[in-house]
Design a protein around this motif. Structure first.
Motif, mmCIF file in Angstrom:
data_model
loop_
_atom_site.group_PDB
_atom_site.id
_atom_site.type_symbol
_atom_site.label_atom_id
_atom_site.label_comp_id
_atom_site.label_asym_id
_atom_site.label_seq_id
_atom_site.Cartn_x
_atom_site.Cartn_y
_atom_site.Cartn_z
ATOM 1 N N THR A 1 12.886 55.735 119.149
ATOM 2 C CA THR A 1 13.798 55.074 118.203
ATOM 3 C C THR A 1 13.945 53.588 118.542
ATOM 4 O O THR A 1 14.103 52.773 117.639
ATOM 5 C CB THR A 1 15.183 55.766 118.164
ATOM 6 N N ARG B 1 12.972 48.201 116.666
ATOM 7 C CA ARG B 1 12.399 46.853 116.861
ATOM 8 C C ARG B 1 11.399 46.521 115.754
ATOM 9 O O ARG B 1 11.294 45.364 115.331
ATOM 10 C CB ARG B 1 11.776 46.721 118.258
ATOM 11 N N GLN C 1 25.064 47.777 122.510
ATOM 12 C CA GLN C 1 25.720 48.992 121.992
ATOM 13 C C GLN C 1 24.712 49.901 121.311
ATOM 14 O O GLN C 1 23.659 49.440 120.863
ATOM 15 C CB GLN C 1 26.760 48.602 120.945
ATOM 16 N N ARG D 1 20.544 60.200 121.356
ATOM 17 C CA ARG D 1 21.361 59.463 122.317
ATOM 18 C C ARG D 1 22.837 59.787 122.183
ATOM 19 O O ARG D 1 23.654 59.236 122.934
ATOM 20 C CB ARG D 1 21.161 57.968 122.101
ATOM 21 N N GLN E 1 23.596 63.067 117.176
ATOM 22 C CA GLN E 1 22.147 62.940 116.932
ATOM 23 C C GLN E 1 21.413 64.215 117.356
ATOM 24 O O GLN E 1 20.461 64.642 116.699
ATOM 25 C CB GLN E 1 21.565 61.746 117.696
ATOM 26 N N ARG F 1 11.464 43.703 133.547
ATOM 27 C CA ARG F 1 10.818 43.897 132.245
ATOM 28 C C ARG F 1 11.175 42.743 131.300
ATOM 29 O O ARG F 1 10.338 42.295 130.524
ATOM 30 C CB ARG F 1 11.285 45.243 131.648
ATOM 31 N N ARG G 1 24.797 48.597 128.259
ATOM 32 C CA ARG G 1 23.888 49.686 127.868
ATOM 33 C C ARG G 1 24.023 50.882 128.797
ATOM 34 O O ARG G 1 24.008 52.031 128.362
ATOM 35 C CB ARG G 1 22.445 49.175 127.853
#
Ligand code: ADP
Length: 192
Positions: free
Chosen positions: A32, A37, A58, A91, A95, A130, A148
């Motif tokens: 997802t 993105r 968030q 998540r 869901q 990253r 996060r």
């Protein structure tokens, strides 16, 4: 169908491992994060709405994500895949319930939740690393990363309890070399 959820906090290596597992087991990889993105890159209405949440660290609202995932499940048959590997989804418990319903409509279900275990210090280190090359703004700021991880602890961890009720969760040590972790995940799937 072999439908697997690759579960774990941000930075736990889900994306890396999912890309390897999808090749090995001929799975459809549904990320997802990648889908969102792509929506942002294409400047869609959905993308523009999602971006506000992602930049703030968030979760994107359930309705947006669930709506986005709907059609992708059909690609398993179209592309002759053996099943799906879900990466970064579900998540939230809402869901997870939506996913169960979606799969039930196709007469299938989740076979296993592989949960990558990595401590918080290592997660922050990996995400910042990253961020240097990924161009992802949400990977570059320590406060956003903390947010996060907090979202993960409060909203996503309960998803593991949801699947644990059905004995579907298997924990895998997420620290070590990429190939060691891949072997552990591969063995867990082969033993299903
Ligand atoms: P990571 O797991 O490393 O944070 P992802 O690419 O999976 O990276 O997710 C990036 C961001 O996209 C998340 O912080 C969140 O804002 C959003 N996102 C991805 N998947 C979901 C989802 N299933 N539900 C809500 N938000 C999501």
């Amino acid at each position: 169908m072999i439908n697997i959820i690759l579960f774990g906090p941000p930075g736990s290596g889900k994306g890396t491992q999912a890309a390897m597992l999808k090749e090995h087991f001929n799975l459809l990889h549904i990320s997802t994060g990648d889908l969102l993105r792509a929506e942002i890159k294409n400047e869609t209405t959905l993308g523009m709405e999602a971006k506000k949440f992602m930049d703030a660290g968030q979760l994107v609202p359930d309705a947006i994500v669930i709506n986005m995932i709907g059609g992708t499940v059909d690609e398993v048959n179209q592309k002759n895949k053996s099943g799906i590997i879900f990466d970064g989804f579900p998540r939230t418990v809402a869901q997870a319930e939506a996913l169960d319903n979606l799969l039930a409509e196709k007469n299938t279900s989740i076979k296993c939740v592989l949960s990558l275990v990595v401590d918080e210090e290592e997660l922050t280190k990996r995400i910042l690393e990253r961020g240097k090359s990924s161009g992802r703004t949400d990977d570059q700021d320590e406060a956003t990363i903390k947010k996060r991880v907090l979202e993960y602890r409060t909203k996503t961890e309960p998803v593991a309890n949801y699947y644990a009720q059905h004995n579907l969760v298997k924990e895998i040590k997420g620290i070590g070399s990429i190939s060691e972790i891949f072997e552990a995940l591969k063995n867990a799937i082969e033993n299903l």
